[in-house]
Design a protein around this motif. Structure first.
Motif, short mmCIF file in Angstrom:
data_model
loop_
_atom_site.label_atom_id
_atom_site.label_comp_id
_atom_site.label_asym_id
_atom_site.label_seq_id
_atom_site.Cartn_x
_atom_site.Cartn_y
_atom_site.Cartn_z
N PHE A 52 0.83 -1.21 0.00
CA PHE A 52 0.00 0.00 0.00
C PHE A 52 0.86 1.26 0.00
O PHE A 52 0.36 2.35 -0.23
N GLY A 53 2.14 1.10 0.32
CA GLY A 53 3.00 2.26 0.47
C GLY A 53 3.04 2.70 1.93
O GLY A 53 2.80 3.88 2.22
N ARG A 60 -4.69 5.77 3.58
CA ARG A 60 -5.35 6.41 2.42
C ARG A 60 -6.29 5.40 1.74
O ARG A 60 -7.42 5.71 1.38
N TRP A 61 -5.78 4.18 1.56
CA TRP A 61 -6.58 3.14 0.89
C TRP A 61 -7.87 2.88 1.68
O TRP A 61 -8.96 2.75 1.10
N LEU A 62 -7.76 2.83 3.01
CA LEU A 62 -8.94 2.56 3.85
C LEU A 62 -9.99 3.67 3.66
O LEU A 62 -11.19 3.39 3.55
N SER A 83 2.11 -4.08 11.92
CA SER A 83 2.34 -2.82 12.61
C SER A 83 1.73 -1.65 11.81
O SER A 83 1.09 -0.76 12.37
N ASN A 84 1.88 -1.69 10.48
CA ASN A 84 1.28 -0.65 9.63
C ASN A 84 -0.25 -0.66 9.77
O ASN A 84 -0.89 0.40 9.79
N ALA A 85 -0.81 -1.86 9.83
CA ALA A 85 -2.28 -1.97 9.94
C ALA A 85 -2.76 -1.36 11.25
O ALA A 85 -3.77 -0.63 11.27
N ALA A 90 -5.61 3.02 13.68
CA ALA A 90 -5.71 4.06 14.71
C ALA A 90 -5.91 5.42 14.07
O ALA A 90 -6.70 6.24 14.55
N ALA A 91 -5.22 5.67 12.94
CA ALA A 91 -5.31 6.99 12.29
C ALA A 91 -6.67 7.22 11.65
O ALA A 91 -7.13 8.36 11.57
#
Ligand code: NAP
Length: 257
Positions: A52-53, A60-62, A83-85, A90-91
């Motif tokens: 996803f980058g 952004r994708w979400l 960890s990215n997920a 959270a964001a």
């Protein structure tokens, strides 16, 4: 309702199969694969392939795809995407669940040596044997590349690249594996030590039984932790239950579970 499954595992595929049942017509499921394997077994539902980058790309994708929930059903050792997920969830405020098959536990007769990393596992090997059955995957072979005195049987789905051990035979194969097959493999290659990640599950567990029967030491690499605060379930059924709970308030009254 849109669910993103971060996949690449049997459990992710099973979850996608459960969610594809006709009783869930209102559900859109996107399966995400990293694209590491040349010919992956594809789950039902939409499939997207590739990173996803990083955290921001995933967040952004979400947002752009109006995702209502994420199930991180990646391999227990895929620490970066997990960890990215967690950060992206959270964001964005999108609920996140981790689906992790249980790890393996030693039984009487096992000669296990735990290691915290591939590098630590490599450091243990010279004292344990000279002919190594390495089942940790084609990525990460660099950790073993300096062990010139040892011979390696490397089993992986796709061919490994450099850096890799100098004395190595590659066996391209994909589980599930049988106990008879694993017994025969250890004998044929005169293996005297096995290295594995604590991946858990049945598909690759017979090597542990075969090693125990043969009295061979096994170096078991411990799993990274699931990011703090992320709820964890151990099977696809429990993930379906979690999703059902999440989506109940969004469903029209009288919709079957
Ligand atoms: P990783 O180190 O955690 O991830 C590295 C990068 O690959 C991530 O930052 C992400 O790129 C991308 N990525 C990973 N999983 C993805 C997914 N499901 N969908 C989209 N992008 C993904 O992961 P890894 O250890 O390289 O494993 C890659 C995949 O293989 C995982 O999906 C995992 O389930 C599967 N797998 C791993 C193992 C293992 O032993 N590690 C074993 C069997 C299967 P961006 O940052 O660009 O988003």
């Amino acid at each position: 309702m849109h669910v993103l499954i971060l996949g690449g595992t049997t459990e992710a595929r099973r979850l996608a199969e459960s969610l594809a049942e006709p009783v869930r017509p209102n559900l859109r499921v996107t399966n995400s694969l990293a694209g590491r394997v040349g010919a992956p077994r594809l789950p039902p539902g939409e499939v997207r392939v590739g990173g996803f980058g990083g955290t921001e790309g995933l967040a952004r994708w979400l947002r752009e795809h109006a995702v209502d929930a994420v199930v991180d059903a990646t391999h227990p050792f895929a620490g970066t995407i997990s960890s990215n997920a967690a950060s992206a969830a959270a964001a964005t405020g999108v609920p996140l669940l981790a689906l992790r098959r249980p790890g393996w536990a030693p039984v009487p007769g096992d000669l296990w040596h735990e290691a915290g990393s591939l590098e630590e596992a490599a450091g243990l090997l010279p004292a344990l044997g000279g002919r190594v059955f390495l089942t940790t995957g084609r990525l990460g072979l660099a950790a073993f590349a300096a062990l010139d005195d040892l011979w390696f049987l490397v089993r992986s789905v796709d061919a490994p690249g450099a850096p890799a051990p100098a004395r190595m035979e590659v066996l391209l194969d994909r589980g599930p594996f049988t106990l008879d097959g694993e017994r025969e493999l250890l004998l044929r290659h005169a293996v005297d030590v096995v290295v594995t990640k604590d991946s858990g599950g049945h598909a690759t567990a017979p090597k542990l039984t075969a090693a125990r029967e043969a009295g061979l030491p096994v170096v078991v690499i411990r799993r990274p932790r699931v990011p703090e605060g992320v709820p964890v379930v151990t099977g696809p059924g429990a993930a379906v239950d979690w999703l059902t709970e999440r989506f109940r308030p969004l469903l029209p009254p009288g919709t079957p579970p």
